[in-house]
Scaffold this active site. Structure first.
Site, PDB file in Angstrom:
ATOM      1  N   THR A  15       0.829  -1.212   0.000  1.00  7.08           N
ATOM      2  CA  THR A  15       0.000   0.000   0.000  1.00  7.08           C
ATOM      3  C   THR A  15       0.862   1.261   0.000  1.00  7.08           C
ATOM      4  O   THR A  15       0.691   2.144  -0.848  1.00  7.08           O
ATOM      5  CB  THR A  15      -0.916  -0.007   1.248  1.00  7.08           C
ATOM      6  OG1 THR A  15      -1.645  -1.223   1.243  1.00  7.08           O
ATOM      7  CG2 THR A  15      -1.866   1.160   1.249  1.00  7.08           C
ATOM      8  N   VAL A  16       1.801   1.354   0.950  1.00  8.48           N
ATOM      9  CA  VAL A  16       2.590   2.591   1.055  1.00  8.48           C
ATOM     10  C   VAL A  16       3.577   2.709  -0.115  1.00  8.48           C
ATOM     11  O   VAL A  16       3.750   3.790  -0.694  1.00  8.48           O
ATOM     12  CB  VAL A  16       3.314   2.679   2.421  1.00  8.48           C
ATOM     13  CG1 VAL A  16       4.100   3.984   2.519  1.00  8.48           C
ATOM     14  CG2 VAL A  16       2.307   2.595   3.570  1.00  8.48           C
ATOM     15  N   LYS A 107       8.166   1.402  12.122  1.00 10.50           N
ATOM     16  CA  LYS A 107       8.118   1.728  13.569  1.00 10.50           C
ATOM     17  C   LYS A 107       8.542   0.558  14.441  1.00 10.50           C
ATOM     18  O   LYS A 107       9.184   0.744  15.466  1.00 10.50           O
ATOM     19  CB  LYS A 107       6.722   2.223  13.978  1.00 10.50           C
ATOM     20  CG  LYS A 107       5.639   1.187  13.803  1.00 10.50           C
ATOM     21  CD  LYS A 107       4.286   1.801  13.933  1.00 10.50           C
ATOM     22  CE  LYS A 107       3.539   1.912  12.640  1.00 10.50           C
ATOM     23  NZ  LYS A 107       3.585   0.903  11.629  1.00 10.50           N
ATOM     24  N   GLY A 136       1.715   8.382  10.415  1.00  8.58           N
ATOM     25  CA  GLY A 136       1.572   8.439   8.947  1.00  8.58           C
ATOM     26  C   GLY A 136       1.859   9.800   8.348  1.00  8.58           C
ATOM     27  O   GLY A 136       2.990  10.270   8.357  1.00  8.58           O
ATOM     28  N   ILE A 138       1.075  12.776   9.272  1.00  5.70           N
ATOM     29  CA  ILE A 138       1.224  13.952  10.148  1.00  5.70           C
ATOM     30  C   ILE A 138       2.705  14.240  10.372  1.00  5.70           C
ATOM     31  O   ILE A 138       3.434  13.370  10.835  1.00  5.70           O
ATOM     32  CB  ILE A 138       0.544  13.718  11.526  1.00  5.70           C
ATOM     33  CG1 ILE A 138      -0.938  13.389  11.348  1.00  5.70           C
ATOM     34  CG2 ILE A 138       0.736  14.913  12.427  1.00  5.70           C
ATOM     35  CD1 ILE A 138      -1.652  13.065  12.654  1.00  5.70           C
ATOM     36  N   LYS A 207       5.069   3.768  18.554  1.00  4.01           N
ATOM     37  CA  LYS A 207       5.111   5.191  18.178  1.00  4.01           C
ATOM     38  C   LYS A 207       5.470   6.057  19.380  1.00  4.01           C
ATOM     39  O   LYS A 207       6.198   7.045  19.256  1.00  4.01           O
ATOM     40  CB  LYS A 207       3.765   5.595  17.573  1.00  4.01           C
ATOM     41  CG  LYS A 207       3.511   4.895  16.227  1.00  4.01           C
ATOM     42  CD  LYS A 207       2.067   5.012  15.792  1.00  4.01           C
ATOM     43  CE  LYS A 207       1.801   4.277  14.484  1.00  4.01           C
ATOM     44  NZ  LYS A 207       0.383   4.079  14.206  1.00  4.01           N
TER      45      LYS A 207
HETATM   46  N1  HSE Z   1      -2.430   0.282  11.989  1.00  2.00           N
HETATM   47  C1  HSE Z   1      -2.123   1.659  12.253  1.00  2.00           C
HETATM   48  C2  HSE Z   1      -3.389   2.415  12.635  1.00  2.00           C
HETATM   49  C3  HSE Z   1      -1.474   2.365  11.099  1.00  2.00           C
HETATM   50  O1  HSE Z   1      -4.457   1.851  12.726  1.00  2.00           O
HETATM   51  O2  HSE Z   1      -3.263   3.605  12.890  1.00  2.00           O
HETATM   52  C4  HSE Z   1      -0.045   1.962  10.900  1.00  2.00           C
HETATM   53  O3  HSE Z   1       0.704   2.203  12.048  1.00  2.00           O
END
Ligand code: HSE
Length: 431
Positions: A15-16, A107, A136, A138, A207
């Protein structure tokens, strides 16, 4: 060093990775005026060449052999988007050791091995950037390292997991129970097939480790972060929290206190008038407090193809500028302090609890006597109408108390015959 074409290799076309490919393509016309050089994706490492061929203009850039990338002297930047610890760690370290710059959204890896990766980057005077690893799209890592560098940060906290925020929003707005809201999140594609890392708070914990390290200039690793997920939250907890002026959010919190760093992820009550209480659905937000800036909040999409690609491409552009100005490795590891991380038992919080107690004279006095013994002061209390079998439900919010003392009080209380059940215990954000 003047370099007109910067060649990048993508590791992963999920995806990314697909988002990064698209964003770089969309920026083609802007690159020379914006950066003074052009960025070209010249190789992409994929597992399945056939499947990936449909996603790119020229399938000749696809490879399933890492050596094609690490041994290619023309490649300046490696963009790691495969995730997980291995082989990502080996690939990143060998790319850095080969003098290539690296951008990563990983991460899991950075929260555990960040120091090793940053040390390798410094040793080879190359950049290792990871804006997309936290929240993401931000921007928060570079703002903390650069724009907010003139602060002593006291706190960085927020909603850094979109899946759980979506689930809690549905439970709050529609009165859904956890399992139904999770089923909806899965159906709509917000939750992964195995949602464990999100709903148990592990994704947010990673995170928080990264955010705390960057904000407080002191290394905090994943194992330092105390973690609780949202699986035990009920619609009733949310309803009662509302009656007490609060919402329930999965918060990642990092505080720099005189006794050390506090770092934890848990569902918490937060006053409904706090800006974070209004962050709903799958949105993320990070709230910081510094001695110069005071409060600042960063809000946006914490996941998704293009929002995450936005952060990755921003890092690649930063590297392109550094290459042009011959100043790579300008901002590497910023952890120049060694601040201890406190045990959860030594943190101070307010607590919300729901108890089913015997409905008879003197029970509340018994409860508050146990609280008083351990320094737990009641700030708010509601007794719900008597239920069946001569029991009543009591909902309490305490004043600030040391977590270890609160837990001892709760243990003692749970042994009393007048206390039939402790239905929930949650922390409350704020003084
Ligand atoms: N799975 C994460 C979320 C996104 O739901 O925010 C990727 O870290």
């Amino acid at each position: 060093m003047e370099k007109k074409v910067i060649r990048a290799a993508l590791l992963g076309l999920g995806t990314v990775g697909t988002g990064v490919y698209k964003v770089i393509k969309n920026q083609k016309e802007e690159m020379i005026p914006k950066l003074g050089s052009e960025i070209e994706i010249s190789k992409i490492l994929v597992r399945n060449l056939e499947k990936a061929a449909a996603k790119v203009d020229d399938p000749k850039i696809l490879t399933n052999n890492w050596d094609d990338i690490v041994n290619d002297p023309e490649i300046d930047v490696v963009i790691e988007l495969i995730g997980g610890i291995e082989p990502a760690k080996t690939y990143i370290l060998s790319a850095l050791n080969a003098g290539k710059h690296v951008v990563s959204a990983n991460k899991d890896l950075i929260a555990v091995h960040g120091k090793e990766l940053l040390d390798a980057a410094e040793a080879h005077h190359v950049d290792f950037l990871f804006e997309a690893a936290v929240a993401g799209g931000i921007p928060i890592i570079r703002p903390l390292k650069e724009c907010l560098a003139g602060n002593h940060m006291a706190e960085v906290m927020g909603i850094v997991n979109g899946t759980t925020n979506f689930i809690l929003t549905k439970m709050t707005q529609e009165g859904m129970e956890f399992k139904d809201a999770l089923a909806l999140a899965t159906e709509l594609g917000y939750a992964e097939a195995d949602p464990t890392a999100d709903i148990e708070g592990l994704d947010a914990g990673r995170k928080v480790a990264i955010l705390a390290s960057v904000a407080f200039n002191s290394r905090v690793v994943f194992d330092d972060v105390y973690i609780e997920g949202i699986t035990k939250i009920t619609a009733k907890d949310i309803k009662y929290a509302k009656e007490m002026g609060c919402d329930i959010k999965l918060l990642g919190v990092a505080k720099n206190t005189e006794e050390g760093i506090e770092a934890y992820v848990c569902p918490m009550l937060i006053p409904s008038n706090h800006p974070l209480a209004t962050v709903n659905d799958s949105y993320n937000a990070v709230f910081v407090n510094g001695d110069a800036v005071e409060n600042a909040m960063f809000y946006g999409r914490g996941a998704g193809e293009l929002p995450t690609a936005s952060a990755v491409v921003g890092d690649v552009f930063e590297i392109a500028r550094n290459i042009k100005a011959d100043c790579c490795g300008r901002i590497g590891c910023t952890c120049y302090k060694e601040i201890p991380v406190k045990k959860m038992a030594d943190t101070h919080n307010r607590y919300f609890m729901r108890l089913i107690v015997e409905d008879r004279c003197g029970v509340l006095a018994e409860m508050t006597a146990v609280f008083a013994k351990y320094g737990v002061s009641v700030a708010q209390i509601i007794q719900k109408a008597a239920r069946a079998e001569e029991s009543a439900e009591v909902v309490v919010i305490t004043a600030q108390v040391r977590e270890g003392d609160f837990r001892t009080a709760m243990e003692e209380l749970s042994g009393r015959s007048s206390v039939r059940k402790i239905s929930s215990m949650l922390r409350v954000y704020g003084e």
